[in-house]
Design an enzyme around this catalytic site. Sequence first.
Site, PDB file in Angstrom:
ATOM      1  NE  ARG A 236      -4.286  -1.400   0.128  1.00  0.00           N
ATOM      2  CZ  ARG A 236      -4.426  -2.486  -0.655  1.00  0.00           C
ATOM      3  NH1 ARG A 236      -3.475  -2.826  -1.507  1.00  0.00           N
ATOM      4  NH2 ARG A 236      -5.535  -3.204  -0.591  1.00  0.00           N
ATOM      5  CD  GLU A 265      -2.636   3.213  -5.306  1.00  0.00           C
ATOM      6  OE1 GLU A 265      -3.726   2.662  -5.571  1.00  0.00           O
ATOM      7  OE2 GLU A 265      -1.683   2.598  -4.844  1.00  0.00           O
ATOM      8  CG  HIS A 284      -2.870  -0.843  -6.745  1.00  0.00           C
ATOM      9  ND1 HIS A 284      -3.239  -0.201  -5.582  1.00  0.00           N
ATOM     10  CD2 HIS A 284      -2.844  -2.166  -6.415  1.00  0.00           C
ATOM     11  CE1 HIS A 284      -3.409  -1.079  -4.616  1.00  0.00           C
ATOM     12  NE2 HIS A 284      -3.177  -2.276  -5.103  1.00  0.00           N
TER      13      HIS A 284
HETATM   14  C1  DGY Z   1      -5.507  -6.160  -2.862  1.00  0.00           C
HETATM   15  O1  DGY Z   1      -6.207  -7.139  -3.155  1.00  0.00           O
HETATM   16  O2  DGY Z   1      -5.430  -5.714  -1.716  1.00  0.00           O
HETATM   17  C2  DGY Z   1      -4.721  -5.544  -3.980  1.00  0.00           C
HETATM   18  O3  DGY Z   1      -4.115  -4.368  -3.620  1.00  0.00           O
HETATM   19  C3  DGY Z   1      -5.558  -5.364  -5.225  1.00  0.00           C
HETATM   20  O4  DGY Z   1      -5.765  -6.625  -5.733  1.00  0.00           O
END
Ligand code: DGY
Length: 327
Positions: A236, A265, A284
Amino acid sequence: MPKAFVTRRIPEPGLAILREVAEVKVWEEELPPPREVLLKEVADCDALVPLLTDRVDGELLDRAPHLKVVANYAVGYDNIDVPACTARGVLVTNTPGVLTETTADLAFALILATARRLVEADKFLRAGKWKTWGPMLLLGQDVYGATLGLVGLGRIGAAVARRARGFNMKILYYSRHRQEALEKELGVEYVSFDELLRRSDFISIHVPLTAETRHLFNAEAFAKMKPTAVLVNTARGPIVDEAALYAALKTGRIAAAGLDVMDPEPPRPDNPLLTLDNAILLPHIGSASIATRTRMATMAAENAAAVLRGELPPNLVNPEAWEKRRR
Ligand code: DGY
């Protein structure tokens, strides 16, 4: 029939599962539903299937008196105020496991791409700058035999470690809880965060975003890393202090970064990281393979459908809410 709201078009097999148990409404736009729309849509909703771009908090829950389940289309659920859901007896589910290998592939791709300057090399060639084979042209670092530091040894961290073994890497890890059985299986060494920073050639982040991990990588952390070190983040964005990262990359305090996640983002157009050749920035896409995104859809839908049928969902994040509903 119960009502379900899905905040973006997800692969069809997931929607098909939901349609068996609910009247399904899908937000068809490319961008997430604006907050007012989301608040309006949840008013008569029994199940919500949000994405990591949708904030599910007390305000939203107060507008959703019939809501029974929030089936996140992601493994991470920092977009959801879980205690607020639990307090209202709303079940929260996620999609663990199915995206592990796909995300680990991307983390490893970023390790290789940053080490060998792949994006920079591609841009160099396309810009017509390649005149001849050069002994000093675009020199990078070896991944094979280097030291990898994993921050977090959950499912994805462990999957990256398995890949790293194939590259004969020395693997260190730091996490809140030591995992001795996994250490043996993966041949990884548990170290303190400081030691990991000092010894690693590559650092890959695999922890959730929490109050403790927010800005874990700050100026102080970068100051302890090798000047040749590479940071990879597929977890993240806010785990990394981007202003401090920019300073570290710009001044050569560390060598390079590969980020699949940013804060916010998408990044603002004036984000200085966008100007750096030693940063690879991706939108992402960690879990973005056709098979994995399809499996995430069926998993989120199965979770929501189970709750609508009165059953325990397979991937429940807040079991206290289940207890609460049964009381
Ligand atoms: C998640 O699943 O947490 C990812 O960041 C997106 O697939």
